[in-house]
Write a protein that holds these residues in place. Sequence first.
Motif, PDB file in Angstrom:
ATOM      1  N   ALA A   1      -2.812  -4.713 -10.128  1.00 26.34           N
ATOM      2  CA  ALA A   1      -2.307  -4.844 -11.434  1.00 26.34           C
ATOM      3  C   ALA A   1      -3.461  -5.378 -12.517  1.00 26.34           C
ATOM      4  N   SER A   2      -5.029  -5.780 -11.898  1.00 25.23           N
ATOM      5  CA  SER A   2      -5.986  -5.606 -12.637  1.00 25.23           C
ATOM      6  C   SER A   2      -6.516  -3.984 -12.663  1.00 25.23           C
ATOM      7  N   ALA A   3      -7.032  -3.225 -12.304  1.00 19.25           N
ATOM      8  CA  ALA A   3      -6.806  -1.751 -12.226  1.00 19.25           C
ATOM      9  C   ALA A   3      -5.835  -0.848 -12.942  1.00 19.25           C
ATOM     10  N   ALA A   4      -5.477  -1.318 -12.758  1.00 19.68           N
ATOM     11  CA  ALA A   4      -4.225  -0.505 -14.446  1.00 19.68           C
ATOM     12  C   ALA A   4      -4.653  -0.040 -15.306  1.00 19.68           C
ATOM     13  N   PRO A   5      -4.473   0.991 -16.245  1.00 18.81           N
ATOM     14  CA  PRO A   5      -4.845   0.940 -17.250  1.00 18.81           C
ATOM     15  C   PRO A   5      -4.582  -0.169 -18.675  1.00 18.81           C
ATOM     16  N   GLU A   6      -4.182  -0.449 -19.163  1.00 16.88           N
ATOM     17  CA  GLU A   6      -3.567  -1.915 -19.805  1.00 16.88           C
ATOM     18  C   GLU A   6      -2.968  -2.533 -19.057  1.00 16.88           C
ATOM     19  N   GLU A   7      -2.706  -3.520 -19.767  1.00 18.49           N
ATOM     20  CA  GLU A   7      -1.746  -4.541 -19.355  1.00 18.49           C
ATOM     21  C   GLU A   7      -0.624  -5.040 -20.256  1.00 18.49           C
ATOM     22  N   GLY A   8       0.342  -5.625 -18.791  1.00 23.08           N
ATOM     23  CA  GLY A   8       1.949  -5.647 -19.114  1.00 23.08           C
ATOM     24  C   GLY A   8       1.918  -5.914 -19.885  1.00 23.08           C
ATOM     25  N   LEU A   9       3.204  -6.121 -20.693  1.00 23.75           N
ATOM     26  CA  LEU A   9       3.874  -7.016 -22.268  1.00 23.75           C
ATOM     27  C   LEU A   9       4.412  -8.311 -21.186  1.00 23.75           C
ATOM     28  N   ASN A  10       3.811  -9.356 -21.609  1.00 25.87           N
ATOM     29  CA  ASN A  10       4.072 -10.792 -21.789  1.00 25.87           C
ATOM     30  C   ASN A  10       4.045 -10.819 -19.966  1.00 25.87           C
TER      31      ASN A  10
ATOM     32  N   GLN B   1       4.410   1.418 -10.054  1.00 25.13           N
ATOM     33  CA  GLN B   1       4.068   2.178 -11.089  1.00 25.13           C
ATOM     34  C   GLN B   1       4.067   0.384 -11.799  1.00 25.13           C
ATOM     35  N   TRP B   2       2.441   1.024 -12.378  1.00 28.45           N
ATOM     36  CA  TRP B   2       1.957  -0.279 -13.362  1.00 28.45           C
ATOM     37  C   TRP B   2       2.048   0.353 -15.241  1.00 28.45           C
ATOM     38  N   THR B   3       2.121   1.870 -14.929  1.00 27.56           N
ATOM     39  CA  THR B   3       1.634   1.659 -16.736  1.00 27.56           C
ATOM     40  C   THR B   3       2.902   2.576 -17.145  1.00 27.56           C
ATOM     41  N   THR B   4       3.985   1.878 -16.925  1.00 27.70           N
ATOM     42  CA  THR B   4       5.176   2.726 -17.774  1.00 27.70           C
ATOM     43  C   THR B   4       5.214   2.238 -18.621  1.00 27.70           C
ATOM     44  N   ARG B   5       5.464   3.583 -19.554  1.00 27.42           N
ATOM     45  CA  ARG B   5       5.684   3.372 -20.792  1.00 27.42           C
ATOM     46  C   ARG B   5       7.219   3.534 -21.515  1.00 27.42           C
ATOM     47  N   VAL B   6       8.144   2.411 -21.809  1.00 30.26           N
ATOM     48  CA  VAL B   6       8.281   2.615 -22.579  1.00 30.26           C
ATOM     49  C   VAL B   6       9.069   2.408 -23.977  1.00 30.26           C
ATOM     50  N   GLY B   7      10.210   2.241 -24.769  1.00 26.29           N
ATOM     51  CA  GLY B   7      10.291   2.027 -25.759  1.00 26.29           C
ATOM     52  C   GLY B   7      10.008   2.595 -27.145  1.00 26.29           C
ATOM     53  N   PRO B   8       9.624   2.248 -28.440  1.00 26.99           N
ATOM     54  CA  PRO B   8       9.369   3.133 -29.074  1.00 26.99           C
ATOM     55  C   PRO B   8       8.099   3.536 -29.665  1.00 26.99           C
ATOM     56  N   PHE B   9       7.303   2.089 -28.845  1.00 26.30           N
ATOM     57  CA  PHE B   9       5.755   1.718 -29.649  1.00 26.30           C
ATOM     58  C   PHE B   9       4.607   2.282 -28.109  1.00 26.30           C
TER      59      PHE B   9
ATOM     60  N   LEU C   1       0.659  -0.974   0.145  1.00 29.79           N
ATOM     61  CA  LEU C   1       0.424  -0.220  -0.148  1.00 29.79           C
ATOM     62  C   LEU C   1       1.170   1.314   0.148  1.00 29.79           C
ATOM     63  N   ALA C   2       1.545   1.545   0.854  1.00 29.09           N
ATOM     64  CA  ALA C   2       3.134   1.968   0.433  1.00 29.09           C
ATOM     65  C   ALA C   2       3.759   2.973  -0.408  1.00 29.09           C
ATOM     66  N   ALA C   3       3.723   1.657  -1.322  1.00 34.24           N
ATOM     67  CA  ALA C   3       4.424   1.670  -2.417  1.00 34.24           C
ATOM     68  C   ALA C   3       3.736   1.809  -3.596  1.00 34.24           C
ATOM     69  N   ASP C   4       2.214   1.667  -3.320  1.00 33.78           N
ATOM     70  CA  ASP C   4       1.647   2.228  -4.942  1.00 33.78           C
ATOM     71  C   ASP C   4       0.729   3.754  -3.927  1.00 33.78           C
ATOM     72  N   ARG C   5       1.496   4.210  -3.214  1.00 27.85           N
ATOM     73  CA  ARG C   5       0.701   5.488  -2.425  1.00 27.85           C
ATOM     74  C   ARG C   5       1.582   6.433  -2.404  1.00 27.85           C
ATOM     75  N   LEU C   6       2.669   5.832  -2.318  1.00 26.66           N
ATOM     76  CA  LEU C   6       3.684   7.076  -2.989  1.00 26.66           C
ATOM     77  C   LEU C   6       3.975   6.643  -4.180  1.00 26.66           C
ATOM     78  N   GLY C   7       3.801   5.802  -5.161  1.00 26.81           N
ATOM     79  CA  GLY C   7       3.745   5.887  -6.771  1.00 26.81           C
ATOM     80  C   GLY C   7       4.823   5.130  -7.030  1.00 26.81           C
ATOM     81  N   ILE C   8       5.679   4.168  -6.149  1.00 30.43           N
ATOM     82  CA  ILE C   8       6.379   3.705  -5.992  1.00 30.43           C
ATOM     83  C   ILE C   8       6.727   3.111  -7.106  1.00 30.43           C
TER      84      ILE C   8
ATOM     85  N   PRO D   1      11.017   7.856 -10.521  1.00 29.59           N
ATOM     86  CA  PRO D   1      10.528   7.518 -11.360  1.00 29.59           C
ATOM     87  C   PRO D   1       9.913   6.600 -12.038  1.00 29.59           C
ATOM     88  N   SER D   2       9.635   6.890 -13.068  1.00 27.95           N
ATOM     89  CA  SER D   2       8.603   6.787 -14.134  1.00 27.95           C
ATOM     90  C   SER D   2       9.711   5.192 -14.580  1.00 27.95           C
TER      91      SER D   2
END
Length: 293
Positions: A103-112, A33-41, A24-31, A168-169
Amino acid sequence: MSRRLATSVVCALVAAALAAVQVLAADRLGINQWTTRVGPFDEYVGWEHAVTRSTWYPAASTLVASAITYRVFRRAPWSWLWLPAAAWLGSCLLAAPLLYGLASAAPEEGLNSSPSEVAWATIIGGAIGGIAATAALRHRGVRVGLLAYTLWVSLLEFTRPWWWDRPPSFDPMLAEDVWNGGTGEYVVKATLTEAGGVTAGLMGPIMVSGIVAAWAATQEGRWRSGALAGAAGPLLLCSVYLTTDPGLSDQESIQDTLWVYSILAVLIGLFVGTISAAVSWSTAKRKQARARP
């Protein structure tokens, strides 16, 4: 039997509480994160670090809860066998549903990755913590080494939003440079000494392992015990990486360097611990020889 049951219940509750606080602390502090975008796509969503944290939190909770209960109940006979199992059960029963829900509440599902895989990572992390706890309860030096490194990791993990510019993101569990191919600039640049996440670069194995190894060698009178105590903490973190997907098969992975660094941390911890333990042991022996009439 009633004493054993009561001790197990207390251990499970402590582990569950520790796991819930971390998640809960990690989620509250933004540590975490389930929506990190990286890469060219744009559709690429990296969950590697969140999954790694989902493994680390129950591992740490299981270890610490087992050690606390073991100490409070004055080392109940054979408790090194059943306390880690109780702590593992307690941490997973609470952490797995929590992390699955996040993880289920994240806007998008992670790759793999998927919420169910996150839940499995939590269960695996608890098992890793249980194995570490069993070794810790059997060996005093290993216990001190594991607890010291886990507390060091947790301190840096949860105070990072205050001592670094921002959470960090991505998750620099050791150190990482994220390169944006579109703009030709670094998105985040973290050096070994200023990286947050789970070990603050490679400084943790150097400092914590050296101090713990020196203490263990002096207390137990054997430099090998000190070396083992110094390497125990980094080995725990490396085990977490080895049991989760480091993303090495993906050219866009932001985990591969961290995975390699976790192995280096074990080697550094073993090397520094051995040197520190040998020096402390030798110094103690000389002092004893001089003190003899």
